[in-house]
Design an enzyme around this catalytic site. Structure first.
Site, PDB file in Angstrom:
ATOM      1  N   TYR A 148      42.007  50.753  40.896  1.00  0.00           N
ATOM      2  CA  TYR A 148      40.573  50.677  40.620  1.00  0.00           C
ATOM      3  C   TYR A 148      40.100  51.907  39.843  1.00  0.00           C
ATOM      4  O   TYR A 148      39.139  52.569  40.186  1.00  0.00           O
ATOM      5  CB  TYR A 148      39.783  50.589  41.933  1.00  0.00           C
ATOM      6  CG  TYR A 148      39.997  49.339  42.740  1.00  0.00           C
ATOM      7  CD1 TYR A 148      40.716  48.251  42.251  1.00  0.00           C
ATOM      8  CD2 TYR A 148      39.460  49.234  44.013  1.00  0.00           C
ATOM      9  CE1 TYR A 148      40.899  47.106  43.004  1.00  0.00           C
ATOM     10  CE2 TYR A 148      39.636  48.087  44.784  1.00  0.00           C
ATOM     11  CZ  TYR A 148      40.361  47.028  44.267  1.00  0.00           C
ATOM     12  OH  TYR A 148      40.534  45.899  45.021  1.00  0.00           O
ATOM     13  N   PHE A 238      38.569  47.977  57.668  1.00  0.00           N
ATOM     14  CA  PHE A 238      39.094  47.444  58.938  1.00  0.00           C
ATOM     15  C   PHE A 238      39.960  48.442  59.694  1.00  0.00           C
ATOM     16  O   PHE A 238      40.192  48.283  60.885  1.00  0.00           O
ATOM     17  CB  PHE A 238      39.829  46.115  58.730  1.00  0.00           C
ATOM     18  CG  PHE A 238      40.856  46.118  57.622  1.00  0.00           C
ATOM     19  CD1 PHE A 238      42.079  46.745  57.769  1.00  0.00           C
ATOM     20  CD2 PHE A 238      40.593  45.454  56.433  1.00  0.00           C
ATOM     21  CE1 PHE A 238      43.024  46.740  56.761  1.00  0.00           C
ATOM     22  CE2 PHE A 238      41.533  45.427  55.408  1.00  0.00           C
ATOM     23  CZ  PHE A 238      42.753  46.080  55.570  1.00  0.00           C
ATOM     24  N   HIS A 256      52.278  44.619  54.340  1.00  0.00           N
ATOM     25  CA  HIS A 256      53.381  45.121  53.494  1.00  0.00           C
ATOM     26  C   HIS A 256      53.026  46.430  52.781  1.00  0.00           C
ATOM     27  O   HIS A 256      53.898  47.072  52.208  1.00  0.00           O
ATOM     28  CB  HIS A 256      53.855  44.053  52.508  1.00  0.00           C
ATOM     29  CG  HIS A 256      52.923  43.799  51.354  1.00  0.00           C
ATOM     30  ND1 HIS A 256      53.313  43.061  50.251  1.00  0.00           N
ATOM     31  CD2 HIS A 256      51.636  44.152  51.112  1.00  0.00           C
ATOM     32  CE1 HIS A 256      52.310  42.987  49.390  1.00  0.00           C
ATOM     33  NE2 HIS A 256      51.289  43.627  49.897  1.00  0.00           N
ATOM     34  N   ASP A 257      51.755  46.831  52.829  1.00  0.00           N
ATOM     35  CA  ASP A 257      51.330  48.095  52.218  1.00  0.00           C
ATOM     36  C   ASP A 257      51.586  49.302  53.105  1.00  0.00           C
ATOM     37  O   ASP A 257      51.514  50.438  52.613  1.00  0.00           O
ATOM     38  CB  ASP A 257      49.826  48.067  51.909  1.00  0.00           C
ATOM     39  CG  ASP A 257      49.474  47.190  50.727  1.00  0.00           C
ATOM     40  OD1 ASP A 257      50.366  46.887  49.911  1.00  0.00           O
ATOM     41  OD2 ASP A 257      48.299  46.789  50.621  1.00  0.00           O
ATOM     42  N   GLN A 307      54.760  51.814  45.015  1.00  0.00           N
ATOM     43  CA  GLN A 307      53.304  51.873  45.027  1.00  0.00           C
ATOM     44  C   GLN A 307      52.665  52.246  46.355  1.00  0.00           C
ATOM     45  O   GLN A 307      51.515  52.695  46.371  1.00  0.00           O
ATOM     46  CB  GLN A 307      52.732  50.495  44.646  1.00  0.00           C
ATOM     47  CG  GLN A 307      53.062  50.020  43.253  1.00  0.00           C
ATOM     48  CD  GLN A 307      52.416  48.679  43.011  1.00  0.00           C
ATOM     49  OE1 GLN A 307      51.271  48.613  42.571  1.00  0.00           O
ATOM     50  NE2 GLN A 307      53.120  47.611  43.332  1.00  0.00           N
TER      51      GLN A 307
END
Length: 346
Positions: A148, A238, A256-257, A307
């Site tokens: 972003y 959250f 998965h992050d 990432q």
């Protein structure tokens, strides 16, 4: 075992080593607007005409178009030894930007963001950590600052996520019967694309999308219409904000992050907000327990290394996370349509 022919001529390896070139050919044709132009004119065009319309050299464009023909992304018709090019059915449906099922924004994310990371894969494997700082010069802790960087980048990522669930969403919401759950929270639900699939399939359910304020503002402006009255919004983080009580919570491409510790923290928090008899639905690419595949999930796990803090996981690993968080009666459904569904009950 490999055949004698495979050992004599390693065709598979030749194809793999050129895989990056095939990807970049697809990315470039999308970025230059080749598929959009051919869709707009609705007739085959020569390389010279396409080059003129898209402000490129004729020689470079002809080579790109021929490579797209080889990749089965374009068709070519020879007239007096001159090629005239048109879209294939697949390209018309998935590569034209204006198509309802477009993957253009996903492809642009791979081209502009993810492609840069893969040059850093050796470092990521050696160090075992993501490569934000080398790729974008920012802290390795913040994935979304890389994604972003501007409002345009954020919207492009949201279109990417929207296209993912527009195509894959119906398979995961129908993989397990969710009709008993009336009040559903989609945590990190982004554009509401998965929520739309849910309320379309389960007419009695309402879905609240919980996400960051700027994401929800863009979702309401660009993706969710006023007519979709079963879909609501709640601004919040959250991980750090309170999660309201509900029958079912959905985490789609969220776990998965993150590391196991963070996954457990979030799942235990959800367990506390889950009504008795309710549950949590995980939507992820599930790896085979014997580590044999699927290949796309294994490649996605490398994406996560580059990432994020997380990884793709096996069904056993997801079951362990859910069990340690208090959930029981865990059901795993492999859809064979990219994303899979895992339901745990309270």
């Amino acid at each position: 075992m490999c055949s004698a022919e495979e050992l004599e001529f390693p065709q598979q390896l030749f194809e793999y080593q050129c895989g990056f070139a095939a990807s970049k050919t697809l990315f470039t044709a999308c970025e230059l607007g080749v598929f959009d132009l051919l869709h707009e004119v609705q007739e085959p065009l020569s390389a010279a005409t396409i080059a003129t319309r898209l402000s490129t050299t004729e020689d470079g464009m002809e080579r790109l178009l021929d490579a797209c023909v080889g990749l089965k992304l374009l068709k070519v018709d020879l007239r007096n030894n001159e090629g005239f090019y048109s879209n294939t059915d697949v390209s018309s449906m998935y590569l034209v930007k204006s198509s309802p099922r477009t993957l253009y924004y996903m492809i642009m994310f791979y081209s502009k963001i993810l492609y840069k990371y893969y040059d850093l894969l050796p470092q990521a494997v050696r160090e075992g950590k993501c490569q934000h700082e080398r790729a974008f010069g920012i802290s390795s802790k913040d994935l979304f600052k890389a994604i972003y960087r501007s409002e345009e980048d954020m919207l492009g990522f949201m279109y990417f996520m929207n296209s993912t669930w527009s195509i894959c969403g119906k398979y995961v919401v129908q993989a397990i019967d969710l009709s008993e759950f009336n009040t559903i929270y989609d945590l990190g639900g982004c554009t509401g694309s998965l929520a739309k699939q849910l309320v379309s399939t389960y007419k009695e359910s309402t879905v609240t999308i919980m996400d960051m304020p700027n994401v929800l503002q863009a979702a309401k402006k660009h993706f969710v219409t006023d007519e979709q009255q079963q879909i609501h919004f709640l601004e919040g983080d959250f991980f750090n904000d309170a999660i309201p009580e509900a029958d079912l919570f959905i985490l789609a491409r969220i776990l998965h992050d993150w590391t196991e510790d963070k996954c457990l923290k979030l799942l235990k928090k959800i367990y506390q907000s889950c009504k008795p008899g309710g549950g949590v639905l995980l939507v992820e690419v599930v790896l085979n327990d014997d580590r044999s595949g699927p290949l796309i999930g294994q490649l996605f796990s490398l994406n996560m290394l580059l990432q994020t803090e997380g990884k793709e996981r096996t069904s056993s690993e997801y079951i362990k996370l859910l069990t340690e968080s208090g959930f029981r009666d865990i059901e795993v459904k492999v859809t064979a349509k990219l994303y899979d569904a895992i339901l745990g009950r309270k």
